[in-house]
Write a protein that holds these residues in place. Structure first.
Motif, PDB file in Angstrom:
ATOM      1  N   VAL A 125       2.775  -5.060  17.682  1.00  0.00           N
ATOM      2  CA  VAL A 125       2.026  -3.936  17.132  1.00  0.00           C
ATOM      3  C   VAL A 125       1.662  -4.238  15.677  1.00  0.00           C
ATOM      4  CG1 VAL A 125       2.092  -1.493  16.544  1.00  0.00           C
ATOM      5  CG2 VAL A 125       3.177  -2.297  18.655  1.00  0.00           C
ATOM      6  N   ILE A 126       0.391  -4.082  15.347  1.00  0.00           N
ATOM      7  CA  ILE A 126      -0.095  -4.268  13.991  1.00  0.00           C
ATOM      8  C   ILE A 126      -0.433  -2.892  13.430  1.00  0.00           C
ATOM      9  CG2 ILE A 126      -1.901  -5.293  12.549  1.00  0.00           C
ATOM     10  CD1 ILE A 126      -2.110  -7.514  14.641  1.00  0.00           C
ATOM     11  N   SER A 127       0.238  -2.510  12.349  1.00  0.00           N
ATOM     12  CA  SER A 127       0.128  -1.155  11.804  1.00  0.00           C
ATOM     13  C   SER A 127      -0.838  -1.108  10.626  1.00  0.00           C
ATOM     14  CB  SER A 127       1.508  -0.684  11.349  1.00  0.00           C
ATOM     15  OG  SER A 127       1.940  -1.461  10.235  1.00  0.00           O
ATOM     16  N   THR A 128      -0.989   0.096  10.086  1.00  0.00           N
ATOM     17  CA  THR A 128      -1.814   0.301   8.891  1.00  0.00           C
ATOM     18  C   THR A 128      -1.339  -0.570   7.740  1.00  0.00           C
ATOM     19  OG1 THR A 128      -2.178   2.598   9.554  1.00  0.00           O
ATOM     20  CG2 THR A 128      -2.668   2.035   7.270  1.00  0.00           C
ATOM     21  N   ASP A 129      -0.018  -0.674   7.567  1.00  0.00           N
ATOM     22  CA  ASP A 129       0.517  -1.461   6.458  1.00  0.00           C
ATOM     23  C   ASP A 129       0.256  -2.956   6.647  1.00  0.00           C
ATOM     24  OD1 ASP A 129       1.429   0.733   5.015  1.00  0.00           O
ATOM     25  OD2 ASP A 129       3.318   0.794   6.112  1.00  0.00           O
ATOM     26  N   ASP A 130       0.208  -3.419   7.894  1.00  0.00           N
ATOM     27  CA  ASP A 130      -0.160  -4.811   8.150  1.00  0.00           C
ATOM     28  C   ASP A 130      -1.616  -5.058   7.747  1.00  0.00           C
ATOM     29  OD1 ASP A 130       2.335  -5.594   9.274  1.00  0.00           O
ATOM     30  OD2 ASP A 130       1.774  -4.613  11.143  1.00  0.00           O
ATOM     31  N   ILE A 131      -2.473  -4.088   8.031  1.00  0.00           N
ATOM     32  CA  ILE A 131      -3.885  -4.194   7.641  1.00  0.00           C
ATOM     33  C   ILE A 131      -4.002  -4.187   6.120  1.00  0.00           C
ATOM     34  CG2 ILE A 131      -6.124  -3.009   7.724  1.00  0.00           C
ATOM     35  CD1 ILE A 131      -5.307  -2.016  10.536  1.00  0.00           C
ATOM     36  N   LEU A 132      -3.181  -3.348   5.457  1.00  0.00           N
ATOM     37  CA  LEU A 132      -3.158  -3.330   3.993  1.00  0.00           C
ATOM     38  C   LEU A 132      -2.740  -4.686   3.431  1.00  0.00           C
ATOM     39  CD1 LEU A 132      -3.234  -1.886   1.244  1.00  0.00           C
ATOM     40  CD2 LEU A 132      -0.890  -1.122   1.685  1.00  0.00           C
TER      41      LEU A 132
END
Length: 229
Positions: free
Chosen positions: A6-13
């Motif tokens: 799972v890739i989250s918002t914080d990973d995108i950040l």
């Protein structure tokens, strides 16, 4: 059954932060770093002395804001212009100069372009962005995304230049997760600048070889002439 990644918002950040450091470090010729600690914030704002915002839409919707102190803005501007070979006497000396805003706006455009490319490669989705808007301001200005977000999240990250000047990046976007159902290869991004640089290097090597051959031929001719042949 294997566990899905799972890739989250914080990973995108984190991907966005990497784009900021790689583009600005390359442009300025100096190291730009960011804090490992990220702030959760309730709203995004443009703050003095120079602020920039850019909207993106597509696979997910969001807003990116960068807030530079005058010292950080001038350091990055001067380092970038010197790196481009601009003489010192032609550089702007005030963060209020249009030239400073234009340069930082162009760098922001490169950052978001690098980010959208990484999103396309790593997440297999596409986002588009508008032209970054950069301006010198003397008071705080609240900015929000002109669209409805189901579960908005906002983050602030602190960046530090090589001379320890500070600037900030703020990101607001939907709370989202990308779930990796199966493995796939991430295509290596092709950098047009690398292609141009390699081509120029190849031409320079061919020219040097031709020049060396011509010099060798001239030496042979001189030697034969001395022998009277």
């Amino acid at each position: 059954m294997s566990k899905s990644k799972v890739i989250s918002t914080d990973d995108i950040l984190a991907t966005l932060c990497h784009s900021v450091t790689s583009v600005l470090s390359s442009a300025s010729g100096n190291s730009i770093s960011y804090s490992a600690m990220v702030q959760k914030i309730t709203r995004t704002c443009m703050r003095p002395d120079i602020g920039c915002f850019v909207l993106f839409d597509g696979g997910f919707t969001g807003l990116v804001i960068t807030n530079f102190t005058s010292q950080a803005a001038m350091e990055i501007y001067h380092d970038y212009m010197r790196n481009m070979g601009m003489p010192e006497e032609e550089l702007a000396h005030s963060h209020l100069s249009d030239d400073v805003s234009n340069v930082l706006g162009e760098l922001m455009n490169q950052i978001v372009g690098d980010f959208t490319s990484k999103v396309r490669e790593q997440l297999h989705t596409s986002i588009t962005q508008n032209q970054p808007k950069m301006m010198a301001i003397n008071k705080q200005v609240q900015i929000s995304v002109d669209t409805t977000m189901d579960r908005p999240q906002a983050r602030r990250v602190t960046f530090t230049t090589s001379k320890q000047n500070i600037f900030y990046l703020e990101l607001a976007m939907d709370k989202t997760e990308f779930i990796k159902l199966h493995d796939f290869d991430i295509a290596e991004a092709i950098d047009p600048d690398d292609i141009i640089e390699n081509e120029a290097k190849h031409k320079a090597e061919k020219q040097k070889a031709a020049d060396d051959a011509a010099k060798a031929s001239d030496l042979d001719d001189d030697f034969m002439a001395k022998l009277g042949l």
